[in-house]
Scaffold this motif. Structure first.
Motif, PDB file in Angstrom:
ATOM      1  N   THR A   1      -6.454 -20.875  -5.093  1.00  0.00           N
ATOM      2  CA  THR A   1      -5.433 -20.525  -6.092  1.00  0.00           C
ATOM      3  C   THR A   1      -4.919 -19.108  -5.852  1.00  0.00           C
ATOM      4  O   THR A   1      -3.701 -18.859  -5.867  1.00  0.00           O
ATOM      5  CB  THR A   1      -6.021 -20.628  -7.517  1.00  0.00           C
ATOM      6  N   LEU A   2      -5.836 -18.176  -5.597  1.00  0.00           N
ATOM      7  CA  LEU A   2      -5.410 -16.785  -5.370  1.00  0.00           C
ATOM      8  C   LEU A   2      -4.530 -16.688  -4.128  1.00  0.00           C
ATOM      9  O   LEU A   2      -3.511 -15.978  -4.122  1.00  0.00           O
ATOM     10  CB  LEU A   2      -6.636 -15.869  -5.221  1.00  0.00           C
ATOM     11  N   MET A   3      -4.914 -17.403  -3.082  1.00  0.00           N
ATOM     12  CA  MET A   3      -4.132 -17.319  -1.846  1.00  0.00           C
ATOM     13  C   MET A   3      -2.750 -17.936  -2.009  1.00  0.00           C
ATOM     14  O   MET A   3      -1.784 -17.482  -1.408  1.00  0.00           O
ATOM     15  CB  MET A   3      -4.896 -18.008  -0.703  1.00  0.00           C
ATOM     16  N   ARG A   4      -2.673 -18.975  -2.831  1.00  0.00           N
ATOM     17  CA  ARG A   4      -1.386 -19.656  -2.995  1.00  0.00           C
ATOM     18  C   ARG A   4      -0.461 -18.923  -3.970  1.00  0.00           C
ATOM     19  O   ARG A   4       0.755 -18.936  -3.810  1.00  0.00           O
ATOM     20  CB  ARG A   4      -1.609 -21.090  -3.492  1.00  0.00           C
ATOM     21  N   GLU A   5      -1.066 -18.303  -5.006  1.00  0.00           N
ATOM     22  CA  GLU A   5      -0.235 -17.833  -6.118  1.00  0.00           C
ATOM     23  C   GLU A   5      -0.081 -16.323  -6.226  1.00  0.00           C
ATOM     24  O   GLU A   5       0.716 -15.842  -7.016  1.00  0.00           O
ATOM     25  CB  GLU A   5      -0.825 -18.348  -7.454  1.00  0.00           C
ATOM     26  N   THR A   6      -0.913 -15.556  -5.507  1.00  0.00           N
ATOM     27  CA  THR A   6      -0.886 -14.101  -5.734  1.00  0.00           C
ATOM     28  C   THR A   6      -0.684 -13.344  -4.422  1.00  0.00           C
ATOM     29  O   THR A   6      -0.762 -13.921  -3.339  1.00  0.00           O
ATOM     30  CB  THR A   6      -2.195 -13.612  -6.405  1.00  0.00           C
ATOM     31  N   ASP A   7      -0.463 -12.047  -4.577  1.00  0.00           N
ATOM     32  CA  ASP A   7      -0.196 -11.171  -3.429  1.00  0.00           C
ATOM     33  C   ASP A   7      -1.462 -11.032  -2.576  1.00  0.00           C
ATOM     34  O   ASP A   7      -2.483 -10.535  -3.052  1.00  0.00           O
ATOM     35  CB  ASP A   7       0.251  -9.806  -3.970  1.00  0.00           C
ATOM     36  N   ARG A   8      -1.373 -11.432  -1.318  1.00  0.00           N
ATOM     37  CA  ARG A   8      -2.530 -11.428  -0.419  1.00  0.00           C
ATOM     38  C   ARG A   8      -3.115 -10.031  -0.232  1.00  0.00           C
ATOM     39  O   ARG A   8      -4.295  -9.861   0.003  1.00  0.00           O
ATOM     40  CB  ARG A   8      -2.135 -11.976   0.967  1.00  0.00           C
ATOM     41  N   HIS A   9      -2.251  -9.050  -0.309  1.00  0.00           N
ATOM     42  CA  HIS A   9      -2.652  -7.671  -0.075  1.00  0.00           C
ATOM     43  C   HIS A   9      -3.814  -7.244  -0.994  1.00  0.00           C
ATOM     44  O   HIS A   9      -4.701  -6.496  -0.592  1.00  0.00           O
ATOM     45  CB  HIS A   9      -1.409  -6.812  -0.325  1.00  0.00           C
ATOM     46  N   VAL A  10      -3.802  -7.743  -2.234  1.00  0.00           N
ATOM     47  CA  VAL A  10      -4.836  -7.355  -3.200  1.00  0.00           C
ATOM     48  C   VAL A  10      -5.843  -8.496  -3.422  1.00  0.00           C
ATOM     49  O   VAL A  10      -6.567  -8.523  -4.421  1.00  0.00           O
ATOM     50  CB  VAL A  10      -4.219  -6.906  -4.560  1.00  0.00           C
ATOM     51  N   GLY A  11      -5.907  -9.391  -2.479  1.00  0.00           N
ATOM     52  CA  GLY A  11      -6.761 -10.571  -2.618  1.00  0.00           C
ATOM     53  C   GLY A  11      -8.226 -10.246  -2.839  1.00  0.00           C
ATOM     54  O   GLY A  11      -8.905 -10.899  -3.639  1.00  0.00           O
ATOM     55  N   CYS A  12      -8.739  -9.212  -2.150  1.00  0.00           N
ATOM     56  CA  CYS A  12     -10.167  -8.880  -2.297  1.00  0.00           C
ATOM     57  C   CYS A  12     -10.466  -8.382  -3.714  1.00  0.00           C
ATOM     58  O   CYS A  12     -11.505  -8.705  -4.286  1.00  0.00           O
ATOM     59  CB  CYS A  12     -10.591  -7.835  -1.265  1.00  0.00           C
ATOM     60  N   VAL A  13      -9.556  -7.601  -4.274  1.00  0.00           N
ATOM     61  CA  VAL A  13      -9.780  -7.081  -5.628  1.00  0.00           C
ATOM     62  C   VAL A  13      -9.729  -8.236  -6.634  1.00  0.00           C
ATOM     63  O   VAL A  13     -10.588  -8.348  -7.523  1.00  0.00           O
ATOM     64  CB  VAL A  13      -8.733  -6.006  -5.988  1.00  0.00           C
ATOM     65  N   LEU A  14      -8.743  -9.105  -6.480  1.00  0.00           N
ATOM     66  CA  LEU A  14      -8.647 -10.243  -7.404  1.00  0.00           C
ATOM     67  C   LEU A  14      -9.887 -11.131  -7.295  1.00  0.00           C
ATOM     68  O   LEU A  14     -10.438 -11.579  -8.300  1.00  0.00           O
ATOM     69  CB  LEU A  14      -7.379 -11.059  -7.097  1.00  0.00           C
ATOM     70  N   CYS A  15     -10.322 -11.356  -6.069  1.00  0.00           N
ATOM     71  CA  CYS A  15     -11.519 -12.166  -5.838  1.00  0.00           C
ATOM     72  C   CYS A  15     -12.723 -11.547  -6.556  1.00  0.00           C
ATOM     73  O   CYS A  15     -13.473 -12.235  -7.255  1.00  0.00           O
ATOM     74  CB  CYS A  15     -11.751 -12.269  -4.335  1.00  0.00           C
ATOM     75  N   ARG A  16     -12.894 -10.241  -6.393  1.00  0.00           N
ATOM     76  CA  ARG A  16     -14.025  -9.553  -7.035  1.00  0.00           C
ATOM     77  C   ARG A  16     -13.945  -9.671  -8.557  1.00  0.00           C
ATOM     78  O   ARG A  16     -14.964  -9.822  -9.231  1.00  0.00           O
ATOM     79  CB  ARG A  16     -14.052  -8.063  -6.674  1.00  0.00           C
ATOM     80  N   ARG A  17     -12.743  -9.576  -9.090  1.00  0.00           N
ATOM     81  CA  ARG A  17     -12.606  -9.678 -10.551  1.00  0.00           C
ATOM     82  C   ARG A  17     -13.100 -11.035 -11.053  1.00  0.00           C
ATOM     83  O   ARG A  17     -13.726 -11.113 -12.107  1.00  0.00           O
ATOM     84  CB  ARG A  17     -11.145  -9.449 -10.972  1.00  0.00           C
ATOM     85  N   PHE A  18     -12.841 -12.097 -10.287  1.00  0.00           N
ATOM     86  CA  PHE A  18     -13.345 -13.414 -10.695  1.00  0.00           C
ATOM     87  C   PHE A  18     -14.856 -13.501 -10.541  1.00  0.00           C
ATOM     88  O   PHE A  18     -15.535 -14.148 -11.340  1.00  0.00           O
ATOM     89  CB  PHE A  18     -12.634 -14.522  -9.920  1.00  0.00           C
TER      90      PHE A  18
END
Lengths: 93, 208
Positions: B75-92
Motif C-alpha cells: 500500500t505504501l509503495m503504491r499510494e505514497t511518496d517512495r522517498h519517505v517510504g522508510c519513515v512511513l514504514c517505521r511509523r506503521f
C-alpha cells in the motif's frame, strides 16, 4: 539483455541485472505473467512473482531470485527471461 | 520491573538491545514485522532463533507476535511518496507495537536503533517515525557504535544467527530521505487509511 545470475550482496539470493541497462514496462510484465498464470504482487515500482522461488522484478530491470539454490534460480530465470525480453522498454523510448 | 514491547528485525542490534533490558530484569514481549514478500523467510527464522537464545539465557517466556507487514508495504509503495517510504514504514511498525503493548499491558516500547547506521536512522527521521505513538521508546544502543554492538552480540551468542545470509528488504527506496518533515509525512498518510491498516495487521498477527 540479461547475461548471468550472480549471488546478491547479502548472500540470500541471486540477482540478474540487464546489460546494457533497460528499464521494464511493469504493466506489460504483469500482464504477461498473469497470462501465464503466474501469481503476481504489484507494488507499482516493482512486481513480485512466484515462479518457483519468488522473484522481485524492479522497474530498472533488476531481478532478485529469493533462493539460495542456484539450480532453482536458474530455472526461474529461464522461465522469466522471454517474458521480460518482450516487455523491455525499447531503447530510446 | 516494567513490561515492554521490543521490535525485533532479525538483525544484529535488536537482540543486543533486548539483552540489556532483560539483564536489568524487565519483562519483554517481542514483535516482528513480517515483511514478506519483500524479504524471504530468513528474518523471521533469525528472530525465532534469537529468542531461543535469549529465553534460555534469561529464563523468560518472551512471547513473539509476528505481524504481517507486506500488504502495508505494498500500500505504501503504491499510494505514497517512495522517498519517505522508510519513515512511513517505521511509523506503521511503531503503531502495531503500541497496539500490542496496549493489549498486553506494557508501558514502553524498545528498539535496537542506533544513530546513523542506515539511512532511516537520522534524528529527524526518528522524530517523524516516533511521532506516530504515545508510549515512551527506549533505545538501549543509541550511543554505541557498530563494533561495540557486534562485540556484545558475539558474547551473548546471537551474532552468528544475525549474519546468516538473507534477502535484504526490497521495499527500501534507492534514495531514502535522510531528513524528513513531519508535515510532509502526515500529508502522505492522508492518502491511506492508517487506522484500518494497523487494525488489520494486528488482528492477523500470530503469537509464537
Amino acid at each position: 539483455m540479461y547475461r548471468t545470475l550472480r549471488l546478491c550482496a547479502s548472500g540470500g539470493g541471486f540477482e540478474a541485472i540487464p546489460d546494457p541497462p533497460r528499464p521494464l514496462d511493469l504493466a506489460r510484465v504483469r500482464a504477461s505473467l498473469e497470462a501465464a498464470l503466474v501469481p503476481v504482487v504489484d507494488a507499482r515500482v516493482m512486481l513480485i512473482a512466484a515462479v518457483g522461488p519468488e522473484v522481485t522484478i524492479a522497474r530498472s530491470g533488476r531481478l532478485l531470485f529469493k533462493t539460495r539454490d542456484p539450480a532453482a534460480a536458474d530455472r526461474a530465470f529461464n522461465l522469466l527471461r522471454p517474458i521480460l525480453d518482450r516487455a523491455a522498454t525499447p531503447p530510446g523510448a | 520491573m516494567a513490561r515492554g514491547v521490543m521490535l525485533m528485525s532479525g538483525g544484529i542490534d535488536s537482540p543486543v538491545a533486548m539483552h540489556y533490558l532483560l539483564r536489568q530484569g524487565h519483562e519483554l514481549l517481542a514483535v516482528h514485522m513480517d515483511n514478506r514478500p519483500f524479504t524471504d523467510d530468513t528474518p523471521l527464522e533469525k528472530v525465532v532463533d534469537h529468542l531461543t537464545v535469549l529465553r534460555r539465557q534469561y529464563g523468560q517466556p518472551i512471547p513473539l507476535y509476528v505481524v504481517p507487514h507486506g500488504t502495508t508495504q505494498t500500500t505504501l509503495m503504491r499510494e505514497t511518496d517512495r522517498h519517505v517510504g522508510c519513515v512511513l514504514c517505521r511509523r506503521f511498525m511503531w503503531r502495531s507495537a503500541e497496539r500490542i503493548a496496549e493489549r498486553e499491558g506494557a508501558s514502553f516500547l524498545v528498539t535496537g536503533e542506533a544513530l546513523g547506521q542506515v539511512a532511516s536512522q537520522t534524528l529527524s527521521n526518528m522524530r517523524s517515525a516516533t511521532a506516530s505513538v504515545r508510549l515512551p521508546i527506549v533505545r538501549p544502543l543509541v550511543g554505541l557504535d557498530k563494533q561495540e554492538i557486534e562485540a556484545v552480540a558475539k558474547s551473548i551468542g546471537t551474532y552468528g544467527i544475525s549474519t546468516r545470509p538473507g534477502v535484504c528488504c526490497q521495499a527500501v527506496p534507492s534514495k531514502p530521505a535522510t531528513r524528513s518533515n513531519l508535515v510532509q509525512i502526515l500529508r502522505e498518510e492522508e492518502r491511506i487509511d492508517v487506522d484500518q491498516i494497523v487494525e488489520d495487521c494486528v488482528r492477523r498477527a500470530l503469537v509464537l
